[in-house]
Structures are given as structure tokens and as C-alpha cells.
Design a protein around this motif. Structure first.
Motif, PDB file in Angstrom:
ATOM      1  N   GLN A 177       0.799  -1.215   0.000  1.00 10.25           N
ATOM      2  CA  GLN A 177       0.000   0.000   0.000  1.00 10.25           C
ATOM      3  C   GLN A 177       0.842   1.281   0.000  1.00 10.25           C
ATOM      4  N   GLU A 178       2.020   1.245   0.583  1.00 13.83           N
ATOM      5  CA  GLU A 178       2.820   2.463   0.700  1.00 13.83           C
ATOM      6  C   GLU A 178       4.092   2.417  -0.115  1.00 13.83           C
ATOM      7  N   GLY A 179       4.403   1.289  -0.738  1.00 14.24           N
ATOM      8  CA  GLY A 179       5.593   1.202  -1.569  1.00 14.24           C
ATOM      9  C   GLY A 179       6.894   1.216  -0.796  1.00 14.24           C
ATOM     10  N   VAL A 180       6.866   0.799   0.447  1.00 16.20           N
ATOM     11  CA  VAL A 180       8.064   0.793   1.280  1.00 16.20           C
ATOM     12  C   VAL A 180       8.879  -0.461   0.970  1.00 16.20           C
ATOM     13  N   SER A 181      10.189  -0.311   0.878  1.00 10.74           N
ATOM     14  CA  SER A 181      11.092  -1.439   0.703  1.00 10.74           C
ATOM     15  C   SER A 181      11.567  -1.905   2.080  1.00 10.74           C
ATOM     16  N   ILE A 182      11.676  -3.207   2.248  1.00 12.67           N
ATOM     17  CA  ILE A 182      12.019  -3.774   3.557  1.00 12.67           C
ATOM     18  C   ILE A 182      13.134  -4.791   3.389  1.00 12.67           C
ATOM     19  N   LEU A 183      14.182  -4.618   4.168  1.00 12.07           N
ATOM     20  CA  LEU A 183      15.268  -5.582   4.268  1.00 12.07           C
ATOM     21  C   LEU A 183      15.331  -6.054   5.709  1.00 12.07           C
ATOM     22  N   PHE A 184      15.108  -7.349   5.929  1.00 13.64           N
ATOM     23  CA  PHE A 184      15.129  -7.857   7.299  1.00 13.64           C
ATOM     24  C   PHE A 184      15.963  -9.124   7.370  1.00 13.64           C
ATOM     25  N   SER A 185      16.722  -9.233   8.442  1.00 14.81           N
ATOM     26  CA  SER A 185      17.534 -10.424   8.669  1.00 14.81           C
ATOM     27  C   SER A 185      16.781 -11.371   9.583  1.00 14.81           C
ATOM     28  N   THR A 186      16.963 -12.653   9.363  1.00 21.64           N
ATOM     29  CA  THR A 186      16.275 -13.650  10.161  1.00 21.64           C
ATOM     30  C   THR A 186      16.963 -14.992   9.969  1.00 21.64           C
ATOM     31  N   HIS A 187      16.738 -15.914  10.913  1.00 20.78           N
ATOM     32  CA  HIS A 187      17.126 -17.307  10.716  1.00 20.78           C
ATOM     33  C   HIS A 187      15.901 -18.213  10.821  1.00 20.78           C
ATOM     34  N   ILE A 188      14.707 -17.613  10.730  1.00 14.01           N
ATOM     35  CA  ILE A 188      13.447 -18.354  10.766  1.00 14.01           C
ATOM     36  C   ILE A 188      12.939 -18.456   9.330  1.00 14.01           C
ATOM     37  N   THR A 189      13.003 -19.632   8.755  1.00 10.81           N
ATOM     38  CA  THR A 189      12.666 -19.783   7.339  1.00 10.81           C
ATOM     39  C   THR A 189      11.189 -19.559   7.052  1.00 10.81           C
TER      40      THR A 189
END
Length: 322
Positions: A177-189
Motif C-alpha cells: 500500500q505504501e511502496g516501502v522497501s524492507i530488508l530484514f535479517s532472520t534465521h526463521i525460514t
């Protein structure tokens, strides 16, 4: 349009080295940065944001060079860490009054809308919030100055499954809805299956793969199909079960402990002692049950004698049973 690009990012520690990390990210997408604990995910994010000084490499965010336009870049991004700590006795309203002074483009109306959307109570103290509500407050603060890129360091760690699903739904809403880009780190597949468009895998301080999720899952499926042996009669599933059964038999045959003679004799003595003790316990339990039955029978006879009024018989029964 590329909203984020890393080229040859390096950082040297005494016991760890981040070596030639390079990947790019398109605007309006969600990228999952995955890897084992200690693989270099947090070091990559901190080096990218100059929270630690990288030894080499270039970082381009929103078309700007991080080395030259760091101040402008920080006004256009939001960084959220799952382990971020605040003053525990401060109320959310007080924290917001301090935070918005650092952003000239702070939008109070947008912040109020996000507070309502996330069901946040500004009168509460930080120590009164759950881990999921803390992450939502960080999201509200990061989005109130209209951040174009959100960088999140393991935001779902420590969250219960319901809060994790709500947070991932929020990521999808912000992106669509807002066109925000997200980069997130995780080890939960499972987080990647829920919302990620592209995946970057870091292993031992290096980028092992960086591609879209469909190509990633397709490659894994092809590898599994190539390594599966098909039995001519039973098909792939039965052959897989047969192979698993055979391997388990071989493993158990190899790994079955062989007791030395002294240990065997001790084990036989121990088993014999256990059986004797267990049989004795059974006999004692049977005796206790018989005595309890006799007590109940005696009590019933005493009650019957009392009702009959035979006092002599009553005294005899009391002496015998009670």
C-alpha cells in the motif's frame, strides 16, 4: 530502480571476517537476509549503516553514496533492531517527543494513524509492553518520517507465533500500500515463505546466494528430485522409505554398544536385583490391599453391630479389627 546496493563490503574482526559482501535490492520489494547465528547478518547491516566502520566497499542507498550523503540517507530510512532497549520507566509519549526532534520531516498525523493501527497506548511505560508491541512502536516511529527503506535486524526473534504473523502482515501492508522497501535479517525460514520476494544467504561472512524466492525454492526442489532414487517397482515414495529404513538399520548395527564382559555381568546383576525388588514391591502392595480390605470389612461389621444393638459383639469386633 535499485534502492539498495552493496559492493565489496568488508569488515575484519579478530575472530571473524566479513568478506566481499555484494548484493542489490529493488524498490518496493521485501528481501530476507538469512544465515546461521554468527554468519554475519548483523555485521552486514551495521557496516552498511556505518554503525561500525567498514574496512572496504561501497554502499548506495536511495541513489546516494553512504560515505558522502550519510545525513540525507538517514532521514530517508528507518532502522529497527529486535534487541533495541529504551528507558524502561519512560512512557511512549515521552520517547516520541524526543525522537521526532531528530527528523525535520516528522508527520504527527501519520504517527497518530500508525499508533491507532498498531493499537499502541502512549500512556504505557516501556516495561509494560510485550516484545511484539515494542517492535510495533519502533515501526511507528520509523514510518512517521516517511522512510523509503526499512532495515530490520531480526525483528521477529523472541515473538510468539501470533505476534510474528501480525508483524509479517504489517510488512506486506507497508510494501503493497505504501511502496516501502524492507530488508530484514532472520534465521526463521517460515518468515521468508510468508512475505519475502528475494533471499540473500550469508555463510561464514560471504554471500553464498542472492536470488528471488521462486528460483531459490525451485533450485532446492530440483536438487531433491535429482538426489532421489526411484525403485522400479514401488515408485519414489516407497523407495525413499526403503532407503531410510536400510540406512537406519545400518546405523543401528554400527552404533549398537557392545558391553565388555565385566559390564555385562554387572548389568545382569543389576537386572536381577531390579526384578527381585520389583517382585517384592508387588507382594507388599498386594498385602497392603488385603489389609485395607480387612479394615473395610471390620468397619462394616462394626457398623452393622451398632445398628443391631449387640454391645457384646460390638466390643469383640472392636478388639479384633480396630
Amino acid at each position: 530502480m535499485q534502492i539498495l546496493k552493496l559492493d565489496g563490503l568488508c569488515k575484519q574482526y579478530p575472530a571473524f571476517r566479513l568478506e566481499n559482501v555484494s548484493f542489490s535490492m529493488e524498490a518496493g520489494t521485501i528481501m530476507g537476509l538469512i544465515g546461521r547465528n554468527g554468519a554475519g547478518k548483523t555485521t552486514t547491516l551495521k557496516s552498511m549503516l556505518h554503525l561500525v566502520h567498514p574496512d572496504a566497499g561501497t554502499v548506495t542507498i536511495c541513489g546516494l553514496d553512504m560515505d558522502k550523503d550519510e545525513r540525507e540517507i538517514r532521514s530517508r530510512i528507518g532502522f529497527i533492531s529486535g534487541g533495541a532497549s529504551y528507558y524502561q520507566r519512560k512512557r511512549l509519549r515521552e520517547l516520541t517527543d524526543v525522537t521526532k526532534r531528530f527528523y525535520p520531516g516528522w508527520d504527527d498525523g501519520r504517527y497518530a494513524r500508525l499508533v491507532r493501527q498498531f493499537s499502541l497506548d502512549e500512556s504505557k511505560r516501556v516495561c509494560e509492553l510485550s516484545e511484539g508491541m515494542k517492535v510495533k512502536y519502533q515501526l511507528a516511529a520509523a514510518m512517521s518520517h516517511r522512510a523509503e527503506l526499512l532495515i530490520l535486524d531480526e525483528p521477529t526473534s523472541g515473538l510468539d507465533p501470533v505476534s510474528r504473523d501480525e508483524l509479517l502482515d504489517t510488512f506486506l501492508t507497508l510494501c503493497e500500500q505504501e511502496g516501502v522497501s524492507i530488508l530484514f535479517s532472520t534465521h526463521i525460514t517460515s518468515d521468508l515463505d510468508a512475505c519475502a520476494d528475494t533471499i540473500t544467504y550469508i555463510q561464514h561472512g560471504r554471500v553464498a546466494a542472492s536470488t528471488d524466492k521462486k528460483a531459490w525454492t525451485g533450485g532446492i526442489s530440483c536438487c531433491r528430485a535429482a538426489t532421489r532414487r526411484v525403485h522400479p517397482r514401488c515408485g519414489p515414495r516407497a523407495s525413499a522409505r526403503a532407503a531410510t529404513k536400510e540406512s537406519s538399520k545400518r546405523f543401528s548395527a554400527k552404533r549398537t554398544p557392545r558391553w565388555p564382559p565385566a559390564s555385562r555381568s554387572r548389568r545382569r546383576i543389576w537386572n536381577r536385583s531390579w526384578s527381585i525388588w520389583n517382585g517384592r514391591r508387588k507382594h507388599e502392595a498386594a498385602d497392603e490391599k488385603g489389609m485395607e480390605a480387612d479394615r473395610h470389612a471390620g468397619a462394616a461389621a462394626v457398623f452393622a453391630a451398632e445398628r443391631a444393638g449387640t454391645r457384646a459383639e460390638l466390643s469383640v469386633l472392636r478388639d479384633v479389627f480396630l
